[in-house]
Design an enzyme around this catalytic site. Sequence first.
Site, PDB file in Angstrom:
ATOM      1  N   ASP A   1     -14.350 -18.985   6.335  1.00  0.00           N
ATOM      2  CA  ASP A   1     -13.522 -19.884   7.154  1.00  0.00           C
ATOM      3  C   ASP A   1     -12.289 -19.169   7.713  1.00  0.00           C
ATOM      4  OD1 ASP A   1     -12.119 -19.505   4.822  1.00  0.00           O
ATOM      5  OD2 ASP A   1     -11.940 -21.625   4.301  1.00  0.00           O
TER       6      ASP A   1
ATOM      7  N   CYS B   1      -5.432   7.839  -2.293  1.00  0.00           N
ATOM      8  CA  CYS B   1      -6.168   7.115  -1.242  1.00  0.00           C
ATOM      9  C   CYS B   1      -7.573   7.681  -1.073  1.00  0.00           C
ATOM     10  CB  CYS B   1      -5.449   7.240   0.099  1.00  0.00           C
ATOM     11  SG  CYS B   1      -3.818   6.536   0.099  1.00  0.00           S
TER      12      CYS B   1
HETATM   13  C1  BEZ Z   1      -1.683   9.011  -2.651  1.00  0.00           C
HETATM   14  O1  BEZ Z   1      -2.545   8.415  -2.040  1.00  0.00           O
HETATM   15  O2  BEZ Z   1      -1.971   9.894  -3.453  1.00  0.00           O
HETATM   16  C2  BEZ Z   1      -0.224   8.661  -2.496  1.00  0.00           C
HETATM   17  C3  BEZ Z   1       0.281   8.255  -1.280  1.00  0.00           C
HETATM   18  C4  BEZ Z   1       1.620   7.953  -1.161  1.00  0.00           C
HETATM   19  C5  BEZ Z   1       2.452   8.038  -2.279  1.00  0.00           C
HETATM   20  C6  BEZ Z   1       1.928   8.422  -3.491  1.00  0.00           C
HETATM   21  C7  BEZ Z   1       0.587   8.733  -3.611  1.00  0.00           C
END
Ligand code: BEZ
Length: 221
Positions: A138, A46
């Site tokens: 929209d 992430c």
């Molecule tokens: C990540 O962002 O690295 C991750 C988050 C949850 C499960 C596996 C990877």
Amino acid sequence: MPGLLLGDEFPNFEADTSIGRIKFHDFLGNSWGILFSHPRDFTPVCTTELARAANISNEFKKRGVKMIALSIDSVADHNSWSKDVMAVSKNADTDLPFPIIADDKRELSVLMGMLDPDEKDKDGMPLTARCVFVIGPDKKLKLSILYPATTGRNFDELLRVIDSLQLTAQKKVATPVDWKPGDKVMVIPSLSDAEAASLFPNGVTTEEVPSGKKYLRYTHI
Ligand code: BEZ
């Protein structure tokens, strides 16, 4: 199974975010929007995704697309994580250029079908998958992509699909496999040859195929 289908009006939810409380349609105004969800703050994949999104936020802005992220942590966590994200993006002195929704009760994640049943937190609660929703001016859903938590997204692909969505919203064309802006595009099947000839001044070329059917029609925009 809750979830959103292409063409549905995107929910006008209210939520706390890293820039305060928002009502989603007001946040979008007349812009396009992209909402991308994340399993959790302070997780490795992430963080790389948000850092990349921050680095290319000007590309979304150029296209008139408002960005917003979501994960199931609190605003306080988002604010703290954002600093890590900006450090990873090599812009530690800059604020994250888009807000993050705090869906700590998982209400939006359930509403929009974003939970990944295979990824659970330490209490056994499901985490959010990597969903992408592109919303048109929209307020209707134009595209959705769903990745599991273990696979990071390709943000160049997100810009590419936005280019296709914005082009095909304006012109009666479709974009073929691996299309990039500037490549030839395809005339949509519902247009007659006569209509295509008048709509596309750069001309229409047809690729021959064994069936003899003339459906592979290309033009340059
Ligand atoms: C990540 O962002 O690295 C991750 C988050 C949850 C499960 C596996 C990877």
